[in-house]
Each structure stands twice: as structure tokens, then as C-alpha cells.
Enzyme design. Structure first.
Site, short mmCIF file in Angstrom:
data_model
loop_
_atom_site.label_atom_id
_atom_site.label_comp_id
_atom_site.label_asym_id
_atom_site.label_seq_id
_atom_site.Cartn_x
_atom_site.Cartn_y
_atom_site.Cartn_z
CG HIS A 6 17.94 -53.53 58.75
ND1 HIS A 6 18.40 -54.27 57.68
CD2 HIS A 6 18.19 -52.23 58.46
CE1 HIS A 6 18.89 -53.46 56.77
NE2 HIS A 6 18.79 -52.21 57.21
CB SER A 40 15.19 -51.13 63.24
OG SER A 40 15.70 -49.84 63.00
CG ASP A 66 15.59 -54.77 55.42
OD1 ASP A 66 15.44 -55.81 56.08
OD2 ASP A 66 16.59 -54.57 54.70
C1 GRF Z 1 23.47 -58.51 62.58
O1 GRF Z 1 24.34 -57.43 62.60
C2 GRF Z 1 22.10 -58.11 62.10
O2 GRF Z 1 21.88 -56.74 62.17
C3 GRF Z 1 22.07 -58.53 60.67
O3 GRF Z 1 22.92 -59.63 60.57
C4 GRF Z 1 23.90 -59.57 61.59
C5 GRF Z 1 23.97 -60.94 62.21
O4 GRF Z 1 25.06 -61.08 63.07
N1 GRF Z 1 20.70 -58.81 60.28
P1 GRF Z 1 25.19 -62.35 64.01
O5 GRF Z 1 25.23 -63.57 63.11
O6 GRF Z 1 24.01 -62.37 64.93
O7 GRF Z 1 26.49 -62.18 64.74
#
Ligand code: GRF
Length: 219
Positions: free
Chosen positions: A113, A140, A149
Site C-alpha cells: 500500500h 507498507s 488496509d
Molecule cells: C502500487 O503503487 C501499489 O502501492 C498499489 O498499486 C500500485 C500498483 O502498481 N497497491 P504496479 O501495477 O505494480 O505498477
């Protein structure tokens, strides 16, 4: 969890840059495990091509094909179980999961997250960190529990917010941290070093008072 040789499943909805970091860490041998399947709820998720390039089986289970959340999650769980995963990794999977699903994967379901939980659960975390005047921000990795979350945090990546930061610069800086943090935590899990006990996380058999942090590479 079996170690070495942890069987990993990854759920995505988008670009899959975190998935790529995990694929690379498995290929390099820093994660003692294998990504057995990548599932997406969206046909156009860029991460599907990343998985295919790495020779990982992929599947698309469209949420639009199911009447409700429970029905979708049942289909998702059925498909996941075919790979008998030790670990299910949410990597930008943009769906709220039902309690039934979360309970079925209790202790082997993790998420990353983009905030320093418990601050800024939910969406638009970079905007909210700036609006709150936070001095620190980051990401996190946590176990998933039914509350959104809110599961026990395993580890965090921390950066200092600079005066010139905008939501876009924070998004970029936090993602770079994510790409280091997620493979590290998945490695610990694959090595059997991390467990969830009640609402706490144990690392090497010791309950964590505070999640361990990694700092950004830049000052
Ligand atoms: C990440 O920034 C993560 O924190 C959130 O979704 C985003 C996914 O990005 N849960 P990616 O698809 O891995 O580039």
C-alpha cells in the site's frame, strides 16, 4: 509455508511494475520461490504481458462477468487454488476482497500500500500525505485482513517529503521504494522467516514492536 520453493500467485489489475520486481527477484534467485500464476481482473492489465514474457501462466477473471462480489471471489479462489499457492501477493489488484476470500487465504495473503500505514488507508495517498503536511511518506507491506488496509504491517519503506514534492513526484519516489521493499518481504516470507500471529507479525520468531523499515536510496 514450504521453503525453499515457495509457490507464489500474484493478483494484478494494472501496469505490474511490482510484479516485474518480483519476477526479477525470483529469476535472480533472491526469492527462493516461483511465481506459479498471475491473475488479473482486467483484460488490459499491462502486467499480463510481463508475466507472459517470463513464461508464467496467466489468467483473466473479469469482475464484470459475475453477479456480485461473493460470486467473483469464489471464482478467483477456485482459480488460485489450482496453483496451490503458499503465498498470494496483491500487486495493484484494485478490488476489495470479501471476508470469505480473505479468511480462506488467512496468513498467506499480502498487499503493498502506498502510504505509511496506519496513515492514509484507501486511495489518493500521495495527495493526502501532502495535504496533511506529513514530513514522511512511503509504502507498507501488510497481511490482508477483512478490514481494508488494516492488517498487521510486515515492513515499510520510508522517505522524507521534500518542499518541491507533488503527488506525481511522490508517486514515482514511492514506487521506486516499493520495487525494493516487496521483493525483500516476499523473500522473508518464502524463507519462512515471517508469520502472522493474531494481530501481530513475527520475524525470526520474535514479535515485531515496529515494522522494520527500508530507507530510500537518495538522501
Ligand atoms: C502500487 O503503487 C501499489 O502501492 C498499489 O498499486 C500500485 C500498483 O502498481 N497497491 P504496479 O501495477 O505494480 O505498477
Amino acid at each position: 509455508m514450504s521453503a525453499p520453493g515457495c509457490r507464489i500467485a500474484v493478483l494484478i489489475s494494472g501496469t505490474g511494475s511490482n510484479l516485474q520486481a518480483l519476477i526479477d527477484a525470483c529469476a535472480a534467485g533472491t526469492i527462493p520461490g516461483r511465481i506459479e500464476q498471475v491473475l488479473s481482473n482486467r483484460d488490459k492489465a499491462g502486467g499480463l504481458a510481463r508475466a507472459q514474457r517470463a513464461g508464467i501462466p496467466t489468467g483473466i477473471i473479469r469482475h464484470t462477468d459475475y453477479a456480485d462480489r461473493e460470486a467473483y471471489d469464489r471464482a478467483l479462489a477456485r482459480q488460485l487454488e489450482q496453483a496451490a499457492p503458499d503465498l498470494v501477493v496483491l500487486a495493484g489488484f484494485m478490488r476489495i476482497l470479501s471476508d470469505t476470500f480473505v479468511d480462506a487465504f488467512h496468513g498467506r495473503l499480502i498487499n503493498i500500500h502506498p502510504s505509511l500505514l496506519p496513515a492514509h488507508r484507501g486511495l489518493h495517498t500521495h495527495e493526502r500525505a501532502l495535504a496533511a503536511g506529513d514530513r514522511q511518506h512511503g509504502c507498507s507491506v501488510h497481511y490482508v485482513i477483512p478490514a481494508l488496509d488494516a492488517g498487521p504491517v510486515i515492513a515499510q519503506g520510508v522517505l522524507g517529503i521534500q518542499p518541491a514534492d507533488t503527488p506525481a513526484t511522490l508517486a514515482e519516489r514511492v514506487q521506486r521504494l516499493e520495487h525494493r521493499l516487496y521483493p525483500l518481504v516476499v523473500r522473508w516470507l518464502a524463507e519462512g522467516r515471517v508469520q502472522m500471529q493474531g494481530d501481530r507479525v513475527c520475524l525470526d520468531g520474535e514479535p515485531l514492536a515496529q515494522p522494520p523499515g527500508i530507507a530510500p536510496l537518495e538522501a
